[in-house]
Design a protein around this motif. Sequence first.
Motif, PDB file in Angstrom:
ATOM      1  N   ALA A  89      55.636 -87.252  50.509  1.00  0.00           N
ATOM      2  CA  ALA A  89      56.310 -87.751  50.686  1.00  0.00           C
ATOM      3  C   ALA A  89      56.781 -89.194  51.751  1.00  0.00           C
ATOM      4  O   ALA A  89      57.391 -90.049  52.335  1.00  0.00           O
ATOM      5  N   SER A  90      55.401 -89.738  51.326  1.00  0.00           N
ATOM      6  CA  SER A  90      55.211 -91.558  51.665  1.00  0.00           C
ATOM      7  C   SER A  90      56.100 -91.665  51.503  1.00  0.00           C
ATOM      8  O   SER A  90      56.284 -91.875  49.533  1.00  0.00           O
ATOM      9  N   ARG A  91      56.265 -93.155  51.739  1.00  0.00           N
ATOM     10  CA  ARG A  91      57.069 -94.502  50.992  1.00  0.00           C
ATOM     11  C   ARG A  91      56.357 -94.546  49.469  1.00  0.00           C
ATOM     12  O   ARG A  91      56.484 -95.216  48.820  1.00  0.00           O
ATOM     13  N   VAL A  92      55.548 -95.219  49.823  1.00  0.00           N
ATOM     14  CA  VAL A  92      54.654 -95.689  48.440  1.00  0.00           C
ATOM     15  C   VAL A  92      52.577 -94.823  48.316  1.00  0.00           C
ATOM     16  O   VAL A  92      52.305 -94.626  49.730  1.00  0.00           O
ATOM     17  N   LEU A  93      53.169 -94.558  46.783  1.00  0.00           N
ATOM     18  CA  LEU A  93      51.976 -93.498  46.922  1.00  0.00           C
ATOM     19  C   LEU A  93      51.088 -94.087  45.699  1.00  0.00           C
ATOM     20  O   LEU A  93      51.509 -94.824  44.478  1.00  0.00           O
ATOM     21  N   LEU A  94      49.805 -94.615  46.086  1.00  0.00           N
ATOM     22  CA  LEU A  94      48.795 -94.851  45.072  1.00  0.00           C
ATOM     23  C   LEU A  94      48.818 -93.817  44.459  1.00  0.00           C
ATOM     24  O   LEU A  94      47.586 -93.125  45.767  1.00  0.00           O
TER      25      LEU A  94
ATOM     26  N   ARG B 103      54.621 -81.252  39.209  1.00  0.00           N
ATOM     27  CA  ARG B 103      54.857 -81.331  40.443  1.00  0.00           C
ATOM     28  C   ARG B 103      55.741 -82.016  40.822  1.00  0.00           C
ATOM     29  O   ARG B 103      55.878 -82.768  41.404  1.00  0.00           O
ATOM     30  N   ALA B 104      56.470 -82.948  39.492  1.00  0.00           N
ATOM     31  CA  ALA B 104      57.270 -84.176  39.670  1.00  0.00           C
ATOM     32  C   ALA B 104      58.410 -83.500  40.303  1.00  0.00           C
ATOM     33  O   ALA B 104      58.507 -84.588  40.782  1.00  0.00           O
ATOM     34  N   ALA B 105      59.130 -82.212  40.425  1.00  0.00           N
ATOM     35  CA  ALA B 105      60.573 -82.002  41.300  1.00  0.00           C
ATOM     36  C   ALA B 105      60.143 -82.585  42.763  1.00  0.00           C
ATOM     37  O   ALA B 105      60.348 -82.694  43.981  1.00  0.00           O
ATOM     38  N   ASP B 106      58.237 -82.810  42.757  1.00  0.00           N
ATOM     39  CA  ASP B 106      58.198 -82.114  44.866  1.00  0.00           C
ATOM     40  C   ASP B 106      58.072 -83.933  44.891  1.00  0.00           C
ATOM     41  O   ASP B 106      58.011 -84.513  46.338  1.00  0.00           O
ATOM     42  N   PHE B 107      57.425 -85.044  43.876  1.00  0.00           N
ATOM     43  CA  PHE B 107      57.523 -86.689  44.238  1.00  0.00           C
ATOM     44  C   PHE B 107      59.018 -87.415  45.132  1.00  0.00           C
ATOM     45  O   PHE B 107      59.610 -87.717  44.553  1.00  0.00           O
ATOM     46  N   GLN B 108      59.138 -86.493  46.522  1.00  0.00           N
ATOM     47  CA  GLN B 108      60.052 -87.831  47.260  1.00  0.00           C
ATOM     48  C   GLN B 108      59.873 -89.063  47.588  1.00  0.00           C
ATOM     49  O   GLN B 108      60.268 -89.739  47.825  1.00  0.00           O
TER      50      GLN B 108
END
Length: 285
Positions: free
Chosen positions: A198-203, A231-236
Amino acid sequence: MARASLKLGEMSIEGASRAGDETWFRIHPPGLAFDTGRGARELAGAHDIFLSHGHLDHALGLPYVLSQRSLHHEQHTRVFCPAPIAEPLAELVSAAERLEGGAFRYELLPISAGSRVAVGKDLEVEPFATDHVVPSLGYHLVRRRRRLAPAFAGLTAAELAAGRERGIDPSEVFEEIWLTYCGDTGPAVFDLEPRLFASRVLLIECTFLGDEQRGRGDRYKHLHLEDLAERAADFQNDAIVLHHLSRRHSVADLRAAVERLLPGLAARVHFLVEAENPREEGATP
Ligand SMILES: [Zn+2]
Ligand SMILES: [Zn+2]
């Protein structure tokens, strides 16, 4: 190594990352560093350094950065690290101080998952557990912001203004994870820290690609692109920055694999290593 930079909304990210080579990032605001690579000059302005783990491609540069800051700029530095590596890190820095003939101005602050460190106005860093072969942490950059409280959501601008005149504040403070840096990690991180979705930017690291490399991620505690695809569907997240690619793969390979395996995410995926040096694309280091 190619230094790359990315601008994502109000945030800018500068860094370099290749597995076994070096990994470091500088994040503005607030100007902090995640890892030090083998010693990047670009980190000399960072007052706060957060180390994910002690592998030398991430931490060897610490004495160099402290030397640059202390001896040339006379600046104090806060270094945060997983508690179990504090002692050997202190010894490494101490040896460097003897070699340079001067004391560095720094404090080494062991931290553990769940603690919070203030790093700027309305900004805090929170460590979380990751899944690597040595003691390791990932870090969230948490931002406090204001928004209209739900109780006032139906009111017109005039009604809100009238309320304000009577001393009623219709806003509320909320927190969001602005950026997440996972360091080096195997796929157990997704269960250990689901808030990263759920983070805005994920490194997030993506070390391995392709059938040949399948299963290596779990064994070496790194991520394979398949681990992300599952897990592609989980990345918000608004943006996902992939880094720590193995030297056996090119950025062009990674980009093609992302488009094939993560079609729904590809538009939000950024390839930091290529951003400033497109000539590297396609080359196999
Ligand atoms: Zn690494
Ligand atoms: Zn590592």
